[in-house]
Enzyme design. Structure first.
Site, PDB file in Angstrom:
ATOM      1  N   CYS A 121      26.686  19.277  -1.427  1.00 15.28           N
ATOM      2  CA  CYS A 121      25.759  19.859  -2.385  1.00 15.28           C
ATOM      3  C   CYS A 121      26.382  21.169  -2.812  1.00 15.28           C
ATOM      4  O   CYS A 121      27.494  21.490  -2.409  1.00 15.28           O
ATOM      5  CB  CYS A 121      24.371  20.050  -1.785  1.00 15.28           C
ATOM      6  SG  CYS A 121      24.259  21.439  -0.685  1.00 15.28           S
ATOM      7  N   LYS A 166      27.775  22.483  17.190  1.00 14.44           N
ATOM      8  CA  LYS A 166      27.411  23.697  16.447  1.00 14.44           C
ATOM      9  C   LYS A 166      25.917  23.535  16.153  1.00 14.44           C
ATOM     10  O   LYS A 166      25.451  22.399  15.975  1.00 14.44           O
ATOM     11  CB  LYS A 166      28.218  23.646  15.145  1.00 14.44           C
ATOM     12  CG  LYS A 166      28.169  24.829  14.264  1.00 14.44           C
ATOM     13  CD  LYS A 166      29.230  24.610  13.160  1.00 14.44           C
ATOM     14  CE  LYS A 166      28.942  25.408  11.929  1.00 14.44           C
ATOM     15  NZ  LYS A 166      29.829  25.048  10.818  1.00 14.44           N
ATOM     16  N   VAL A 167      25.184  24.628  16.105  1.00 16.45           N
ATOM     17  CA  VAL A 167      23.731  24.510  15.888  1.00 16.45           C
ATOM     18  C   VAL A 167      23.454  23.866  14.524  1.00 16.45           C
ATOM     19  O   VAL A 167      23.998  24.297  13.516  1.00 16.45           O
ATOM     20  CB  VAL A 167      23.069  25.908  15.955  1.00 16.45           C
ATOM     21  CG1 VAL A 167      21.602  25.825  15.541  1.00 16.45           C
ATOM     22  CG2 VAL A 167      23.200  26.490  17.353  1.00 16.45           C
ATOM     23  N   SER A 168      22.616  22.835  14.536  1.00 15.95           N
ATOM     24  CA  SER A 168      22.231  22.173  13.282  1.00 15.95           C
ATOM     25  C   SER A 168      20.718  22.010  13.231  1.00 15.95           C
ATOM     26  O   SER A 168      20.106  21.469  14.159  1.00 15.95           O
ATOM     27  CB  SER A 168      22.904  20.796  13.185  1.00 15.95           C
ATOM     28  OG  SER A 168      22.278  20.024  12.171  1.00 15.95           O
ATOM     29  N   VAL A 169      20.130  22.487  12.130  1.00 21.95           N
ATOM     30  CA  VAL A 169      18.665  22.486  12.014  1.00 21.95           C
ATOM     31  C   VAL A 169      18.139  21.058  11.851  1.00 21.95           C
ATOM     32  O   VAL A 169      17.405  20.545  12.699  1.00 21.95           O
ATOM     33  CB  VAL A 169      18.218  23.390  10.833  1.00 21.95           C
ATOM     34  CG1 VAL A 169      16.716  23.336  10.640  1.00 21.95           C
ATOM     35  CG2 VAL A 169      18.679  24.826  11.063  1.00 21.95           C
ATOM     36  N   ASP A 310      19.821  31.552   4.612  1.00 17.75           N
ATOM     37  CA  ASP A 310      18.956  31.374   3.437  1.00 17.75           C
ATOM     38  C   ASP A 310      18.484  32.711   2.857  1.00 17.75           C
ATOM     39  O   ASP A 310      18.046  32.762   1.703  1.00 17.75           O
ATOM     40  CB  ASP A 310      17.721  30.530   3.803  1.00 17.75           C
ATOM     41  CG  ASP A 310      18.084  29.077   4.067  1.00 17.75           C
ATOM     42  OD1 ASP A 310      19.214  28.688   3.747  1.00 17.75           O
ATOM     43  OD2 ASP A 310      17.238  28.351   4.608  1.00 17.75           O
ATOM     44  N   ILE A 332      27.672  30.001   7.975  1.00 16.89           N
ATOM     45  CA  ILE A 332      27.074  28.658   8.082  1.00 16.89           C
ATOM     46  C   ILE A 332      27.630  27.701   7.016  1.00 16.89           C
ATOM     47  O   ILE A 332      28.079  26.611   7.337  1.00 16.89           O
ATOM     48  CB  ILE A 332      25.528  28.714   7.954  1.00 16.89           C
ATOM     49  CG1 ILE A 332      24.927  29.808   8.850  1.00 16.89           C
ATOM     50  CG2 ILE A 332      24.905  27.340   8.227  1.00 16.89           C
ATOM     51  CD1 ILE A 332      24.859  29.533  10.308  1.00 16.89           C
TER      52      ILE A 332
HETATM   53  N1  EPU Z   1      26.952  20.577  10.303  1.00 18.66           N
HETATM   54  C1  EPU Z   1      27.989  19.742  10.646  1.00 18.66           C
HETATM   55  N2  EPU Z   1      27.686  18.458  10.998  1.00 18.66           N
HETATM   56  C2  EPU Z   1      26.418  17.996  11.019  1.00 18.66           C
HETATM   57  C3  EPU Z   1      25.354  18.860  10.655  1.00 18.66           C
HETATM   58  C4  EPU Z   1      25.661  20.152  10.309  1.00 18.66           C
HETATM   59  O1  EPU Z   1      29.145  20.133  10.648  1.00 18.66           O
HETATM   60  O2  EPU Z   1      26.225  16.833  11.358  1.00 18.66           O
HETATM   61  C5  EPU Z   1      27.259  21.969   9.924  1.00 18.66           C
HETATM   62  C6  EPU Z   1      26.937  22.260   8.456  1.00 18.66           C
HETATM   63  O3  EPU Z   1      28.008  21.899   7.612  1.00 18.66           O
HETATM   64  C7  EPU Z   1      26.694  23.741   8.480  1.00 18.66           C
HETATM   65  C8  EPU Z   1      26.031  23.960   9.837  1.00 18.66           C
HETATM   66  O4  EPU Z   1      26.388  22.830  10.626  1.00 18.66           O
HETATM   67  O5  EPU Z   1      27.936  24.414   8.490  1.00 18.66           O
HETATM   68  C9  EPU Z   1      24.548  24.117   9.816  1.00 18.66           C
HETATM   69  O6  EPU Z   1      23.954  23.089   9.048  1.00 18.66           O
HETATM   70  P1  EPU Z   1      22.482  22.588   9.362  1.00 18.66           P
HETATM   71  O7  EPU Z   1      22.585  21.159   9.794  1.00 18.66           O
HETATM   72  O8  EPU Z   1      21.804  23.538  10.273  1.00 18.66           O
HETATM   73  O9  EPU Z   1      21.821  22.658   7.934  1.00 18.66           O
HETATM   74  P2  EPU Z   1      20.679  21.736   7.431  1.00 18.66           P
HETATM   75  O10 EPU Z   1      19.839  21.335   8.568  1.00 18.66           O
HETATM   76  O11 EPU Z   1      21.212  20.693   6.550  1.00 18.66           O
HETATM   77  C10 EPU Z   1      18.808  23.533   7.072  1.00 18.66           C
HETATM   78  C11 EPU Z   1      17.948  24.002   5.946  1.00 18.66           C
HETATM   79  C12 EPU Z   1      18.804  24.808   4.979  1.00 18.66           C
HETATM   80  C13 EPU Z   1      19.406  25.976   5.752  1.00 18.66           C
HETATM   81  C14 EPU Z   1      20.222  25.467   6.956  1.00 18.66           C
HETATM   82  C15 EPU Z   1      20.769  26.556   7.842  1.00 18.66           C
HETATM   83  C16 EPU Z   1      16.241  22.323   5.774  1.00 18.66           C
HETATM   84  C17 EPU Z   1      15.639  21.217   5.006  1.00 18.66           C
HETATM   85  N3  EPU Z   1      17.361  22.863   5.276  1.00 18.66           N
HETATM   86  O12 EPU Z   1      19.828  22.718   6.501  1.00 18.66           O
HETATM   87  O13 EPU Z   1      17.924  25.297   3.978  1.00 18.66           O
HETATM   88  O14 EPU Z   1      20.251  26.717   4.919  1.00 18.66           O
HETATM   89  O15 EPU Z   1      19.369  24.625   7.769  1.00 18.66           O
HETATM   90  O16 EPU Z   1      19.751  27.345   8.340  1.00 18.66           O
HETATM   91  O17 EPU Z   1      15.699  22.738   6.781  1.00 18.66           O
HETATM   92  C18 EPU Z   1      17.323  26.141   1.889  1.00 18.66           C
HETATM   93  O18 EPU Z   1      16.131  26.063   2.218  1.00 18.66           O
HETATM   94  O19 EPU Z   1      17.708  26.767   0.865  1.00 18.66           O
HETATM   95  C19 EPU Z   1      18.349  25.488   2.698  1.00 18.66           C
HETATM   96  C20 EPU Z   1      19.531  25.151   2.221  1.00 18.66           C
END
Ligand code: EPU
Length: 422
Positions: A121, A166-169, A310, A332
């Site tokens: 994205c 790595k921490v992933s939400v 964010d 991140i």
């Molecule tokens: N990552 C990996 N592999 C995975 C998952 C994540 O390498 O399988 C990496 C990502 O590339 C990134 C890091 O881990 O470098 C953290 O990613 P995370 O998975 O935590 O992000 P997300 O869960 O997809 C959520 C929020 C985002 C927010 C991030 C970080 C939701 C719906 N989205 O995304 O929100 O930026 O956590 O806090 O909860 C926003 O609201 O504007 C937004 C983008």
């Protein structure tokens, strides 16, 4: 496509009160989790005006959930009448990455699902490798076919151990969803402890899930047979709250945000204080009053309780008005500085070198035509436009409408000179 025309001023501060919406990033996993429940789930304080919430409603309906919207009460009632379809289509994942959360819930309930694989994205690549590696530890197999990930657990989801590299939400939420009804015990390590994830855990526990904290970032989940639907109030949106606080910070204004837990913004409020804002917190409100000149700062984003990625684009906009040198390191995402070139069009001095933004603050910005390209950068550009002298026209506002309920009316309410243009 909707545009915002904003007439800014370097001398007029915004003023007023904002009632914070329910958190978008809390409600999306809560909605996805409804798939796991036996009877009706009621969610209150839902940010119905955020387009991602509408997309999640459509996604759930496409799977077979019955979704009742009670608009005047900001409430959703979700009921699972029949067996869900097990296919999450690309159109939902491509417009809203949180669509991947349906994967964990469908797996948890039916041991099987097929979900479109999200590409990248505007923030950079958005991989789900951790989600898949975790599902594998829960006795699942997966394969990729024509852009869809097919996951199946022929002998049923079984408890397992997984440590997030790595921490992933959403990774954390997805694995919790897949394991609450599993056979046996699951241990998840190095999990996200973002308030939105804790809200999901609270909701599931109140429905009968057995999730125990056994360390700062470790939980143990004892699988249960079923979850009982109940009513839950979504937590306030800390990112929305921070965005409007920044509106007062950048314009030398005064703003009060209600319906927000200030503890969810502890780190971010410390930074706002450090750069010269007066902050007053009560149990569920935050007031920011900026009387003095802004000061520079250096910071790094980090998973909660660190400074939220964010919130970073909005802080970057504010720092363009702090005379001197500030430095931000984004740890991140690879592409989180999309607001920078637009702020530069207004006269800001921002240099991006890899993951670091060097900001040379100055006192004047001037209105310019800008394009927004992701959710948070939209607000950052709006902040620049509010504090710039003259008119700015911001296009592709739809990015902002994905996550901010009532954006136009709220901005108007705090005194921003704003008009819509199609
Ligand atoms: N990552 C990996 N592999 C995975 C998952 C994540 O390498 O399988 C990496 C990502 O590339 C990134 C890091 O881990 O470098 C953290 O990613 P995370 O998975 O935590 O992000 P997300 O869960 O997809 C959520 C929020 C985002 C927010 C991030 C970080 C939701 C719906 N989205 O995304 O929100 O930026 O956590 O806090 O909860 C926003 O609201 O504007 C937004 C983008």
């Amino acid at each position: 496509m909707e545009k915002f025309l904003i007439k800014g001023s370097s001398s007029k501060g915004v003023k007023g009160l904002i009632n914070c919406s329910g958190a978008k990033n809390a409600v999306l996993p809560l909605m996805a989790s409804s798939i796991l429940f036996d009877n009706t789930v009621t969610l209150i304080n839902v940010p119905l005006g955020a387009n991602d919430v509408q997309t999640m409603i459509t996604l759930l309906k496409s799977l077979g959930s019955k979704v009742q919207i009670i608009k005047n009460k900001k409430t959703l009632k979700i009921t699972n009448k029949k067996k869900h379809k097990l296919l999450v289509k690309y159109k939902y994942i491509s417009t809203m990455r949180a669509g991947v959360l349906a994967m964990g819930a469908l797996l948890g309930k039916y041991n099987k699902c097929s979900t479109a694989l999200s590409g990248g994205c505007s923030l950079g690549p958005r991989p789900i490798g951790y989600h898949l590696a975790g599902f594998k530890k829960l006795n699942c197999k997966y394969s990729l076919n024509k852009g869809y990930i097919n996951i199946v657990s022929p002998s049923g989801i079984k408890g397992g151990h997984f440590r997030f590299p790595k921490v992933s939400v959403t990774g954390t939420s997805n694995l919790i969803l897949a394991s609450v009804l599993a056979n046996g015990i699951t241990t998840l390590k190095n999990i996200s402890i973002e308030p939105e994830v804790l809200d999901l855990i609270k909701f599931l526990r109140n429905g009968g899930a057995r999730i125990y904290n056994i360390g700062k970032r470790t939980i143990k989940i004892f699988g249960v047979k079923k979850l009982n639907g109940h009513q839950h109030e979504v937590i306030g949106d800390r990112i929305e709250a921070f965005s409007y606080l920044c509106a007062a910070a950048i314009t030398k204004g005064k703003i009060k945000i209600k319906k927000i837990n200030p503890k969810h913004l502890t780190t971010e409020l410390k930074v706002l204080k450090k750069i010269g804002c007066n902050i007053k917190v009560e149990k569920s409100s935050i007031e920011l009053n900026r009387k003095n000149n802004l000061k520079t700062t250096n910071l790094k984003t980090a998973p909660y309780p660190g400074f939220a990625t964010d919130c970073m684009p909005m802080l970057m906009a504010v720092l363009t008005k702090a005379v001197g040198k500030s430095k931000i390191e984004e740890t991140i995402f690879t592409n989180r500085y999309m607001a920078a070139p637009e702020l530069v069009r207004m006269g800001a001095k921002i240099n991006i070198k890899k993951s670091i933004a060097f900001i040379i603050g100055q006192s004047n910005l001037n209105g310019a035509d800008c394009i927004s390209s992701d959710l948070r950068s939209t607000f950052a550009i709006i902040l620049g436009a509010m504090a710039a002298n003259g008119e700015s026209c911001i296009s592709r506002i739809y990015h902002g409408l994905r996550g901010y309920s009532n954006l136009y009316n709220n901005l108007k309410k705090i005194g921003v000179n704003i008009k819509k243009k199609s």
